[in-house]
Scaffold this active site. Structure first.
Site, PDB file in Angstrom:
ATOM      1  N   ARG A  74     -34.776  11.764 -51.680  1.00 18.09           N
ATOM      2  CA  ARG A  74     -33.986  10.888 -50.804  1.00 18.09           C
ATOM      3  C   ARG A  74     -33.524  11.675 -49.583  1.00 18.09           C
ATOM      4  NH1 ARG A  74     -28.785   9.855 -51.354  1.00 18.09           N
ATOM      5  NH2 ARG A  74     -28.763  10.147 -53.606  1.00 18.09           N
ATOM      6  N   TYR A 127     -35.983  -8.921 -32.229  1.00 14.16           N
ATOM      7  CA  TYR A 127     -36.627  -9.164 -33.525  1.00 14.16           C
ATOM      8  C   TYR A 127     -35.619  -9.887 -34.436  1.00 14.16           C
ATOM      9  CZ  TYR A 127     -38.833  -8.390 -38.008  1.00 14.16           C
ATOM     10  OH  TYR A 127     -39.387  -8.589 -39.235  1.00 14.16           O
ATOM     11  N   ASP A 199     -36.435  -0.413 -29.660  1.00 15.21           N
ATOM     12  CA  ASP A 199     -37.432  -0.750 -30.668  1.00 15.21           C
ATOM     13  C   ASP A 199     -38.783  -0.790 -29.950  1.00 15.21           C
ATOM     14  OD1 ASP A 199     -39.214  -2.067 -32.403  1.00 15.21           O
ATOM     15  OD2 ASP A 199     -37.586  -3.199 -33.351  1.00 15.21           O
ATOM     16  N   LYS A 224     -46.329  -2.048 -38.746  1.00 16.83           N
ATOM     17  CA  LYS A 224     -47.161  -2.733 -37.750  1.00 16.83           C
ATOM     18  C   LYS A 224     -48.238  -1.776 -37.225  1.00 16.83           C
ATOM     19  CE  LYS A 224     -44.012  -5.841 -38.617  1.00 16.83           C
ATOM     20  NZ  LYS A 224     -42.797  -5.982 -37.836  1.00 16.83           N
TER      21      LYS A 224
HETATM   22  C1  LIG Z   1     -41.435  -6.116 -38.080  1.00 17.73           C
HETATM   23  C2  LIG Z   1     -40.447  -5.622 -37.110  1.00 17.73           C
HETATM   24  C3  LIG Z   1     -39.256  -5.017 -37.518  1.00 17.73           C
HETATM   25  C4  LIG Z   1     -38.877  -4.873 -38.977  1.00 17.73           C
HETATM   26  O1  LIG Z   1     -39.767  -4.066 -39.651  1.00 17.73           O
HETATM   27  P1  LIG Z   1     -40.092  -4.186 -41.223  1.00 17.73           P
HETATM   28  O2  LIG Z   1     -41.043  -3.085 -41.443  1.00 17.73           O
HETATM   29  O3  LIG Z   1     -40.660  -5.553 -41.456  1.00 17.73           O
HETATM   30  O4  LIG Z   1     -38.798  -4.018 -41.940  1.00 17.73           O
HETATM   31  C5  LIG Z   1     -38.384  -4.546 -36.540  1.00 17.73           C
HETATM   32  N1  LIG Z   1     -38.677  -4.681 -35.231  1.00 17.73           N
HETATM   33  C6  LIG Z   1     -39.796  -5.287 -34.803  1.00 17.73           C
HETATM   34  C7  LIG Z   1     -40.040  -5.419 -33.341  1.00 17.73           C
HETATM   35  C8  LIG Z   1     -40.722  -5.778 -35.725  1.00 17.73           C
HETATM   36  O5  LIG Z   1     -41.843  -6.373 -35.285  1.00 17.73           O
END
Ligand SMILES: *Cc1c(COP(=O)(O)O)cnc(C)c1O
Length: 415
Positions: A74, A127, A199, A224
């Site tokens: 962790r 998001y 982000d 992603k």
């Molecule tokens: C999918 C996504 C998230 C969250 O990510 P997870 O891996 O699904 O928890 C945060 N920001 C953006 C822009 C995303 O596309």
């Protein structure tokens, strides 16, 4: 112990207790430890174990205070650290932290930097999960949020307060593909001493490195583009300096959204082809966006490569290598057309998520943004007939054939 009959590349270190003839029960519990010397694995080794043994009591004691030690997963694991360092290098940051999901990273950053009564400035088109966390923090911890368009530095300046602790932006907004003018917005925050989190999921570090444009923290849903193959969840945050990293790491260790080493390993495996995937996805997306814009079923197409894009100038500065793999279209036929389209595709899949090697389509108004009424949808730049297309790496002609036949079905159904 080095056995004379083993090759020099596979030495066995004594893991067994120091008795001469250990019982098989004991041997079963203590398999030999193979140490690789004289060569090295070309792939990233998977250290699935979550507990690490020490030879010295002092070394273990030191491990508790050093973020670089490995004692309990962790707090740190070599495979996970490899991913953290890899993404930190790609983003040009001092250090990275890996999480079990993108939302793990978002939560760690928000909860570490915000306390009760803190104020955040965030862009409207966030998001959905991030918007939900901010809404929850506002309701339960008295965190105040001011939403701004993300395109106007003066709007950010007007929103800042003495208790503002964070400016939170996204490089490319979902699903509008609006591009934030990061240098202009970050400069306003820097004047006020407010850290900036970005982000960067939609852009990937190959298209944009927000730290180069004034950000202090970059967040990715590694689920992603970084991983890219619909087989692993993950998140990474990268920090400009070690001080901010330390603050968020302390919280992250307590939060416990740590990455499983196998998930980190899969993400690292995906990462190795990031440049090939993103290059193809950008080229496919730009090619499809131009053709989509010209189809009679489409009222508007949005991609940073299009001359009609409202942030074309910003995109040319911030995303010179490509506008990303996400295209959104507004279907002239509204909600019914959107739903018809996403069910009519054959090669593409009707799915949430993005950044995958496969092409995915979705209709935000009936799925990811279904809680929003017409006014809220309009404020977020989403129409009833908006469809998001996350373009994959398939051959562009096959993709066009599929999208075109789905659009033709939309027209036929409306006729
Ligand atoms: C999918 C996504 C998230 C969250 O990510 P997870 O891996 O699904 O928890 C945060 N920001 C953006 C822009 C995303 O596309």
């Amino acid at each position: 112990m080095t056995r004379p009959d083993t090759p020099p590349s596979a030495r066995l270190r004594p893991e067994t207790p120091p008795s001469v003839h250990p019982h098989p029960d004991t041997l079963a519990v203590h398999p030999p430890h193979v140490e690789v010397t004289g060569s090295r694995p070309l792939g990233v080794p998977l250290h699935q174990g979550h507990v690490f043994a020490f030879d010295s009591a002092d070394a273990l004691a030191e491990g508790f205070t050093s973020p670089d030690a490995f004692l309990y997963a962790r707090l740190g694991n070599p495979t996970v650290r490899t991913l953290e360092d890899a993404v930190a290098r790609l983003e040009g940051g001092a250090s990275g932290l890996s999480f079990a999901s993108g939302m793990g990273a978002v939560n760690a950053v928000l909860l570490s930097l915000l306390g009760s009564g803190a104020h955040v400035v965030a862009q409207t088109c966030l998001y959905g999960g991030t918007y939900a966390v901010l809404t929850d923090l506002a309701a339960r911890w008295g965190v105040h949020v001011t939403y701004v368009s993300g395109t106007d530095p003066e709007e950010v300046r007007a929103a800042l307060r003495p208790e503002t602790r964070l400016l939170y932006l996204e490089t490319i907004a979902n699903p509008t593909t609006r591009v934030s003018d990061l240098p202009a917005l970050a400069a306003v925050a820097a004047e006020a001493g407010v850290p900036v989190a970005v982000d960067n999921t939609f852009a990937s570090p190959l298209l944009c490195r927000p730290l180069d444009h004034g950000a202090d923290v970059v967040i990715h849903s590694a689920t992603k583009y970084l991983a890219g193959h619909a087989d692993v969840l993950g998140g990474v945050a990268v920090f400009k300096d070690r001080e901010l990293y330390g603050r968020v790491r302390r919280h992250a260790v307590e939060q416990g959204a740590s990455t499983d080493p196998f998930a980190a390993w899969l993400t690292l495996r995906g990462l190795q082809t990031l440049s090939l995937r993103v290059e193809r996805q950008c080229a496919n997306a730009a090619g499809l966006a131009a053709r989509l814009a010209a189809h009679p079923a489409v009222a508007a197409a949005r991609h940073p490569s299009l001359a009609s894009h409202p942030d074309r100038e910003v995109a040319a500065r911030l995303l010179p290598a490509g506008g990303g793999g996400v295209v959104s279209i507004d279907l002239a036929g509204g909600r019914d057309a959107g739903r018809t389209f996403v069910e009519a595709v054959r090669l593409a899949s009707l799915s949430v998520s993005l950044g995958d090697v496969k092409t995915l389509v979705m209709h935000p108004a009936s799925t990811s943004h279904h809680q929003l009424d017409a006014a809220a949808l309009a404020a977020a730049g989403i129409g009833a007939g908006t469809v998001r297309i996350s373009v994959g790496i398939e051959h562009v002609e096959d993709l066009w054939t599929d999208l075109e036949q789905a659009l033709d079905q939309v027209l036929k159904k409306a006729a």
